[in-house]
Scaffold this motif. Structure first.
Motif, PDB file in Angstrom:
ATOM      1  N   THR A 155     -31.823  24.132  31.231  1.00 37.56           N
ATOM      2  CA  THR A 155     -32.912  23.881  30.282  1.00 37.56           C
ATOM      3  C   THR A 155     -33.050  22.391  30.006  1.00 37.56           C
ATOM      4  O   THR A 155     -32.052  21.705  29.790  1.00 37.56           O
ATOM      5  CB  THR A 155     -32.633  24.642  28.969  1.00 37.56           C
ATOM      6  OG1 THR A 155     -32.531  26.033  29.269  1.00 37.56           O
ATOM      7  CG2 THR A 155     -33.761  24.439  27.973  1.00 37.56           C
ATOM      8  N   GLN A 156     -34.291  21.915  30.056  1.00 40.57           N
ATOM      9  CA  GLN A 156     -34.584  20.509  29.746  1.00 40.57           C
ATOM     10  C   GLN A 156     -35.461  20.447  28.511  1.00 40.57           C
ATOM     11  O   GLN A 156     -36.382  21.246  28.376  1.00 40.57           O
ATOM     12  CB  GLN A 156     -35.383  19.845  30.881  1.00 40.57           C
ATOM     13  CG  GLN A 156     -34.798  19.998  32.250  1.00 40.57           C
ATOM     14  CD  GLN A 156     -33.466  19.325  32.377  1.00 40.57           C
ATOM     15  OE1 GLN A 156     -33.225  18.310  31.738  1.00 40.57           O
ATOM     16  NE2 GLN A 156     -32.584  19.880  33.196  1.00 40.57           N
ATOM     17  N   THR A 157     -35.180  19.495  27.660  1.00 40.05           N
ATOM     18  CA  THR A 157     -36.122  19.205  26.580  1.00 40.05           C
ATOM     19  C   THR A 157     -36.857  17.931  26.968  1.00 40.05           C
ATOM     20  O   THR A 157     -36.235  16.879  27.157  1.00 40.05           O
ATOM     21  CB  THR A 157     -35.395  19.004  25.238  1.00 40.05           C
ATOM     22  OG1 THR A 157     -34.705  20.212  24.921  1.00 40.05           O
ATOM     23  CG2 THR A 157     -36.376  18.686  24.120  1.00 40.05           C
ATOM     24  N   ILE A 158     -38.161  18.069  27.136  1.00 36.15           N
ATOM     25  CA  ILE A 158     -38.974  16.890  27.461  1.00 36.15           C
ATOM     26  C   ILE A 158     -39.651  16.460  26.174  1.00 36.15           C
ATOM     27  O   ILE A 158     -40.476  17.190  25.634  1.00 36.15           O
ATOM     28  CB  ILE A 158     -39.997  17.200  28.575  1.00 36.15           C
ATOM     29  CG1 ILE A 158     -39.291  17.787  29.815  1.00 36.15           C
ATOM     30  CG2 ILE A 158     -40.775  15.937  28.946  1.00 36.15           C
ATOM     31  CD1 ILE A 158     -40.231  18.239  30.922  1.00 36.15           C
ATOM     32  N   THR A 163     -39.868  22.511  25.871  1.00 39.07           N
ATOM     33  CA  THR A 163     -38.623  23.050  26.411  1.00 39.07           C
ATOM     34  C   THR A 163     -38.930  23.736  27.734  1.00 39.07           C
ATOM     35  O   THR A 163     -39.850  24.561  27.811  1.00 39.07           O
ATOM     36  CB  THR A 163     -37.987  24.042  25.418  1.00 39.07           C
ATOM     37  OG1 THR A 163     -37.790  23.357  24.186  1.00 39.07           O
ATOM     38  CG2 THR A 163     -36.650  24.549  25.917  1.00 39.07           C
ATOM     39  N   PHE A 214     -40.114  14.663  33.185  1.00 34.64           N
ATOM     40  CA  PHE A 214     -38.899  15.036  33.904  1.00 34.64           C
ATOM     41  C   PHE A 214     -39.313  15.512  35.291  1.00 34.64           C
ATOM     42  O   PHE A 214     -40.391  16.082  35.457  1.00 34.64           O
ATOM     43  CB  PHE A 214     -38.153  16.155  33.153  1.00 34.64           C
ATOM     44  CG  PHE A 214     -36.780  16.427  33.707  1.00 34.64           C
ATOM     45  CD1 PHE A 214     -35.700  15.660  33.306  1.00 34.64           C
ATOM     46  CD2 PHE A 214     -36.585  17.443  34.652  1.00 34.64           C
ATOM     47  CE1 PHE A 214     -34.422  15.887  33.829  1.00 34.64           C
ATOM     48  CE2 PHE A 214     -35.314  17.675  35.184  1.00 34.64           C
ATOM     49  CZ  PHE A 214     -34.235  16.902  34.764  1.00 34.64           C
ATOM     50  N   HIS A 260     -37.260  25.641  31.175  1.00 31.03           N
ATOM     51  CA  HIS A 260     -36.114  26.289  31.820  1.00 31.03           C
ATOM     52  C   HIS A 260     -36.560  26.792  33.186  1.00 31.03           C
ATOM     53  O   HIS A 260     -37.355  27.729  33.281  1.00 31.03           O
ATOM     54  CB  HIS A 260     -35.618  27.448  30.938  1.00 31.03           C
ATOM     55  CG  HIS A 260     -34.448  28.164  31.514  1.00 31.03           C
ATOM     56  ND1 HIS A 260     -34.024  29.393  31.059  1.00 31.03           N
ATOM     57  CD2 HIS A 260     -33.589  27.814  32.509  1.00 31.03           C
ATOM     58  CE1 HIS A 260     -32.958  29.774  31.763  1.00 31.03           C
ATOM     59  NE2 HIS A 260     -32.691  28.829  32.646  1.00 31.03           N
ATOM     60  N   TRP A 283     -38.071  17.584  38.942  1.00 32.32           N
ATOM     61  CA  TRP A 283     -37.159  18.450  39.674  1.00 32.32           C
ATOM     62  C   TRP A 283     -37.407  18.222  41.159  1.00 32.32           C
ATOM     63  O   TRP A 283     -38.557  18.110  41.579  1.00 32.32           O
ATOM     64  CB  TRP A 283     -37.433  19.927  39.382  1.00 32.32           C
ATOM     65  CG  TRP A 283     -37.071  20.374  37.999  1.00 32.32           C
ATOM     66  CD1 TRP A 283     -35.933  21.035  37.617  1.00 32.32           C
ATOM     67  CD2 TRP A 283     -37.861  20.235  36.805  1.00 32.32           C
ATOM     68  NE1 TRP A 283     -35.969  21.289  36.264  1.00 32.32           N
ATOM     69  CE2 TRP A 283     -37.135  20.808  35.738  1.00 32.32           C
ATOM     70  CE3 TRP A 283     -39.115  19.662  36.528  1.00 32.32           C
ATOM     71  CZ2 TRP A 283     -37.620  20.834  34.435  1.00 32.32           C
ATOM     72  CZ3 TRP A 283     -39.591  19.682  35.234  1.00 32.32           C
ATOM     73  CH2 TRP A 283     -38.847  20.264  34.204  1.00 32.32           C
TER      74      TRP A 283
END
Ligand code: NAG
Length: 133
Positions: free
Chosen positions: A54-57, A42, A63, A44, A65
């Motif tokens: 918040t991303q769940t990878i 997780t 992922f 953030h 940015w």
């Protein structure tokens, strides 16, 4: 106004160059989840006062940015968590940007970054409070 055409041309040339220059400064920070036991990661992140959510990878996924400024992230998996600067233009622009992307690999013992000059992943941050034998 009696402006010399060359002055006008130079002005627009400068404008174009500064635009090209600023778009070149778009970096990406890529985070790959290489944690054990199918763990989700997780993440953030915040950048320049902006909350990027918040991303769940999921396990073995990544992922990215797009960043121009400092990128600071809370990361957690299981009961382990930490806060890391995963992109800092001054620190990272020349050491890790590979086609403008910095590649992170998140593992059980910490965060590894691909260092361009050494052509390999190197441990940069350990998870706080983790003790490894
Ligand atoms: C990881 O996240 C995915 C998608 O959010 C979810 O379906 C899955 O159950 C999670 N796995 C674990 C081990 O928590």
């Amino acid at each position: 106004m009696n402006t010399h055409p060359m002055a006008t041309f130079s002005f627009f040339l400068l404008l174009t160059l500064s635009f090209v220059g600023s778009s070149m400064a778009d970096y990406k920070a890529n985070v790959f989840n290489n944690l054990p036991g199918n763990s989700n990661l997780t993440v953030h992140c915040k950048s320049a006062g902006l909350d990027l959510g918040t991303q769940t990878i999921t396990y073995l996924h990544d992922f990215s940015w797009t960043v121009n400024n400092l990128l600071n992230c809370d990361m957690s998996w299981g009961n382990v968590n930490g806060n890391f600067d995963i992109f800092d233009p001054k620190r990272d622009a020349s050491r890790c940007a590979y086609g403008n992307t910095c590649f992170w690999r998140v593992k059980e013992d910490g965060l590894y970054l691909f260092i361009k000059e050494h052509k390999r992943l190197e441990l940069q941050f350990k998870w706080p409070g983790q003790i490894f034998a």
